[in-house]
Design a protein around this motif. Sequence first.
Motif, PDB file in Angstrom:
ATOM      1  N   LEU A  18      34.312  31.567  31.749  1.00  0.00           N
ATOM      2  CA  LEU A  18      34.620  30.977  30.441  1.00  0.00           C
ATOM      3  C   LEU A  18      34.974  32.054  29.425  1.00  0.00           C
ATOM      4  CD1 LEU A  18      31.926  28.168  30.105  1.00  0.00           C
ATOM      5  CD2 LEU A  18      34.396  27.846  30.245  1.00  0.00           C
ATOM      6  N   LEU A  19      34.218  33.150  29.454  1.00  0.00           N
ATOM      7  CA  LEU A  19      34.500  34.244  28.521  1.00  0.00           C
ATOM      8  C   LEU A  19      35.844  34.907  28.790  1.00  0.00           C
ATOM      9  CD1 LEU A  19      31.113  36.132  28.014  1.00  0.00           C
ATOM     10  CD2 LEU A  19      32.518  35.061  26.251  1.00  0.00           C
ATOM     11  N   SER A  20      36.326  34.835  30.019  1.00  0.00           N
ATOM     12  CA  SER A  20      37.591  35.489  30.361  1.00  0.00           C
ATOM     13  C   SER A  20      38.806  34.647  29.978  1.00  0.00           C
ATOM     14  CB  SER A  20      37.641  35.796  31.866  1.00  0.00           C
ATOM     15  OG  SER A  20      37.756  34.608  32.633  1.00  0.00           O
ATOM     16  N   THR A  21      38.591  33.382  29.535  1.00  0.00           N
ATOM     17  CA  THR A  21      39.717  32.557  29.092  1.00  0.00           C
ATOM     18  C   THR A  21      40.171  33.027  27.714  1.00  0.00           C
ATOM     19  OG1 THR A  21      38.229  30.913  28.110  1.00  0.00           O
ATOM     20  CG2 THR A  21      38.914  30.546  30.395  1.00  0.00           C
ATOM     21  N   LEU A  62      38.947  44.434  33.827  1.00  0.00           N
ATOM     22  CA  LEU A  62      38.197  43.980  34.988  1.00  0.00           C
ATOM     23  C   LEU A  62      37.632  42.587  34.736  1.00  0.00           C
ATOM     24  CD1 LEU A  62      38.337  47.091  35.466  1.00  0.00           C
ATOM     25  CD2 LEU A  62      36.057  46.919  36.477  1.00  0.00           C
ATOM     26  N   ASP A  63      37.902  41.663  35.651  1.00  0.00           N
ATOM     27  CA  ASP A  63      37.348  40.311  35.532  1.00  0.00           C
ATOM     28  C   ASP A  63      35.995  40.195  36.222  1.00  0.00           C
ATOM     29  OD1 ASP A  63      39.132  39.121  33.908  1.00  0.00           O
ATOM     30  OD2 ASP A  63      40.154  37.941  35.422  1.00  0.00           O
ATOM     31  N   ALA A  72      34.428  46.304  45.028  1.00  0.00           N
ATOM     32  CA  ALA A  72      35.550  45.370  45.060  1.00  0.00           C
ATOM     33  C   ALA A  72      35.735  44.860  43.641  1.00  0.00           C
ATOM     34  CB  ALA A  72      35.273  44.219  46.021  1.00  0.00           C
ATOM     35  N   ILE A  73      36.949  45.007  43.118  1.00  0.00           N
ATOM     36  CA  ILE A  73      37.201  44.729  41.708  1.00  0.00           C
ATOM     37  C   ILE A  73      38.256  43.651  41.566  1.00  0.00           C
ATOM     38  CG2 ILE A  73      38.012  45.719  39.531  1.00  0.00           C
ATOM     39  CD1 ILE A  73      37.019  48.435  40.539  1.00  0.00           C
ATOM     40  N   GLU A  74      37.892  42.599  40.830  1.00  0.00           N
ATOM     41  CA  GLU A  74      38.851  41.534  40.516  1.00  0.00           C
ATOM     42  C   GLU A  74      39.568  41.911  39.220  1.00  0.00           C
ATOM     43  OE1 GLU A  74      38.525  36.937  39.113  1.00  0.00           O
ATOM     44  OE2 GLU A  74      37.448  37.466  40.955  1.00  0.00           O
ATOM     45  N   ILE A  75      40.869  42.048  39.321  1.00  0.00           N
ATOM     46  CA  ILE A  75      41.669  42.539  38.209  1.00  0.00           C
ATOM     47  C   ILE A  75      42.293  41.381  37.433  1.00  0.00           C
ATOM     48  CG2 ILE A  75      43.690  43.944  37.594  1.00  0.00           C
ATOM     49  CD1 ILE A  75      41.333  45.545  38.646  1.00  0.00           C
ATOM     50  N   ALA A  76      42.265  41.495  36.095  1.00  0.00           N
ATOM     51  CA  ALA A  76      42.935  40.515  35.244  1.00  0.00           C
ATOM     52  C   ALA A  76      44.417  40.880  35.188  1.00  0.00           C
ATOM     53  CB  ALA A  76      42.337  40.527  33.840  1.00  0.00           C
ATOM     54  N   GLY A  77      45.206  40.245  36.001  1.00  0.00           N
ATOM     55  CA  GLY A  77      46.630  40.572  36.090  1.00  0.00           C
ATOM     56  C   GLY A  77      46.967  41.129  37.459  1.00  0.00           C
ATOM     57  N   PRO A 102      47.039  43.684  40.282  1.00  0.00           N
ATOM     58  CA  PRO A 102      46.292  44.905  40.644  1.00  0.00           C
ATOM     59  C   PRO A 102      47.175  46.152  40.687  1.00  0.00           C
ATOM     60  CG  PRO A 102      45.640  43.073  42.051  1.00  0.00           C
ATOM     61  CD  PRO A 102      46.815  42.593  41.239  1.00  0.00           C
ATOM     62  N   ALA A 103      48.467  45.973  40.976  1.00  0.00           N
ATOM     63  CA  ALA A 103      49.379  47.126  41.064  1.00  0.00           C
ATOM     64  C   ALA A 103      49.575  47.791  39.702  1.00  0.00           C
ATOM     65  CB  ALA A 103      50.719  46.680  41.637  1.00  0.00           C
ATOM     66  N   ASP A 104      49.327  47.034  38.615  1.00  0.00           N
ATOM     67  CA  ASP A 104      49.536  47.572  37.266  1.00  0.00           C
ATOM     68  C   ASP A 104      48.264  48.148  36.657  1.00  0.00           C
ATOM     69  OD1 ASP A 104      52.159  46.714  37.453  1.00  0.00           O
ATOM     70  OD2 ASP A 104      51.739  44.771  36.542  1.00  0.00           O
ATOM     71  N   PHE A 105      47.184  48.123  37.388  1.00  0.00           N
ATOM     72  CA  PHE A 105      45.896  48.550  36.824  1.00  0.00           C
ATOM     73  C   PHE A 105      45.835  50.075  36.686  1.00  0.00           C
ATOM     74  CE2 PHE A 105      41.334  49.628  37.307  1.00  0.00           C
ATOM     75  CZ  PHE A 105      40.875  48.987  36.163  1.00  0.00           C
ATOM     76  N   ASP A 106      45.324  50.537  35.554  1.00  0.00           N
ATOM     77  CA  ASP A 106      45.218  51.965  35.268  1.00  0.00           C
ATOM     78  C   ASP A 106      43.873  52.488  35.766  1.00  0.00           C
ATOM     79  OD1 ASP A 106      45.350  54.522  34.330  1.00  0.00           O
ATOM     80  OD2 ASP A 106      45.179  54.000  32.206  1.00  0.00           O
ATOM     81  N   LEU A 107      43.913  53.239  36.870  1.00  0.00           N
ATOM     82  CA  LEU A 107      42.685  53.753  37.461  1.00  0.00           C
ATOM     83  C   LEU A 107      42.100  54.924  36.688  1.00  0.00           C
ATOM     84  CD1 LEU A 107      43.453  53.638  41.281  1.00  0.00           C
ATOM     85  CD2 LEU A 107      41.579  52.481  40.112  1.00  0.00           C
ATOM     86  N   SER A 108      42.906  55.602  35.894  1.00  0.00           N
ATOM     87  CA  SER A 108      42.411  56.788  35.191  1.00  0.00           C
ATOM     88  C   SER A 108      41.309  56.435  34.205  1.00  0.00           C
ATOM     89  CB  SER A 108      43.564  57.497  34.478  1.00  0.00           C
ATOM     90  OG  SER A 108      44.187  56.631  33.541  1.00  0.00           O
ATOM     91  N   GLU A 109      41.474  55.337  33.490  1.00  0.00           N
ATOM     92  CA  GLU A 109      40.451  54.911  32.532  1.00  0.00           C
ATOM     93  C   GLU A 109      39.162  54.545  33.258  1.00  0.00           C
ATOM     94  OE1 GLU A 109      38.518  53.821  28.994  1.00  0.00           O
ATOM     95  OE2 GLU A 109      40.347  54.985  29.336  1.00  0.00           O
TER      96      GLU A 109
END
Length: 604
Positions: free
Chosen positions: A303-306, A490-491, A511-516, A518-525
Amino acid sequence: MPTQVQRELDYLTRNSARIDDPDPHSEQSFVWLVERQARRRPDAVAIISDRETVTWRELMSRGLKIANLLHEMDVHRGESVALNMGNCASYIAAVFGITRIGAVASLINTNLRSDQLIHCVREVGANVSLLDAAAAARVAEAGGDYPAASPGTARFVVWDAVAGDDETAAGSQWLWLDEDAIDRLPSTDLRDVPPPLAREAALHIFTSGTTGFPKAAVLGHRRVVYGASSHSIFSFRARPQDRLYNCLPLYHGTSLIAGAGACLFSGASMFLRPSFSASQLVAEAKRHECNLLIYVGEICRYLLSTPPRADDAQCSITRAAGNGLRPEIWKPFKKRFGIRRVSEFYGASEANGGFMNVFNRDATLGITSATIRLVAYDADTTEVLRDKDGRAIDVRDGEPGLMLIKVTDKQYFEGYTNKQMSDRRIEHDILQDGDRWFNSGDVLRTVDVGLGDDWPHYQFVERLGDGFRWKSENVAASAVEQALLDCPGLDAVAVYGVQIPGTEGKAGMAAIEIAGDPADFDLSELSLRIKERLPDYARPVFLRLMSQLPMTATFKVKKSDLAHQGFNPGVVSDSLYLRDPDTGSYRRLDVQTHALIARGALRL
């Protein structure tokens, strides 16, 4: 003017006597709960859904139809009936009907297929299965192994079938009942069949099966009535004019006993949804005038992720109760949706005690009336640690400890249908020779909520087995998950240990569920956050970026599946990453690097 604490304490004192802990020989049961409301408010709404509105009188009448049918089929007292239906009013009626004749309702997870479905039927020894059309298709799909799992002749009743459904499976052992056939069933009370007693078994509720085949926990009518009254009075403070929003599957104890049970005890009505929808919940709750919510923690997170809406704080829900709400989202959840009271509770289907947040304090399971101990344990073997005299060792206040619940006449342990499994959950000689304690398998700690020693409060830390050992240090998966969840984008996160050939312990994997995408996720942060927030031994060695984490139907992450799949890019199709031990950054894990790890040629 009394303080909030004083008001809560006054309510607790005034209402404790209303909790029903039935005499084992009384007729207080699931059946009694429904019959009582049908007498008190026969024409009031009991259950509504997008499909129908059912009054208390109609609910009992439907339940009696099922009771008469099963009695005619010669289902005996104490016999198990497998109940496999989606969320609907007929589910509650079916539990009433099964238990009215003294049989036991074995609640089957509607997501199970093949081997796990067959295992459940064999575990409870059910000859009769009460199904909806979707479940009938799954049973037919399982083939001859399903009826072979029954100890006698397998028979199937398909409730509320429509034309064409009976093409799924046919034969003399299949009874398909459409609306006209149901209307013709008698709904008279079975005066020659005594109602169930509080001491008799009411339900078989299966564990979620996150770590293997489900186990069937036995719940007697006494526990059902006690649970329903406790949640009605303390978790929800429910009244007949209230309405509960329930989107959890009814085969789950949280949904049936805490949620529906609170309504059955108080006379509140219930909006019943087939499944959870984050995008629809707030709007539906308002449309159906729901002011109560039964949750599991993942629902609150979803709900918070909506996307936020301007009217979120005007949500119709004012009181929520459930389990698994993580401390880091507790206050954001309450604030965004204007929820005044969150009553987190703890209690497994097989446990002989529980906790309730009756004082409405944030980020706590609350208090317990059970006799419990938090004790030291071995992180590798998960066994209770004992002193030189063979007694358990208490942990200090605020330290994580394995929670044990003393088994007494009042805190009785009903166990599983499998006696061997039941025996494994009992610890002996903890305080003195001959004592017996239920091993919860959960790690808790005391938490200071400002109420002093008179009202000790507790917080869930992790399920034993969620932790693992790496570089001679114990890693708490929940602590790593909490640190990672602070990173934007991160979702959801699931942390677990994976075995690496030639190394001691298990390496951390997230294991990380990505909002959007996964190929666009910035791992550096993320790498920076991990380095800042976690000690070296707790930093995940492997990452797996996913569009969605695998969940059970009750929103528990299937960590055992993830751990079994491991970190082999030749097996896992998701993007895998390996942490460089020198730089702390993550780089793509390819087949060649995996091969080096597998033969111990790469230092981790």
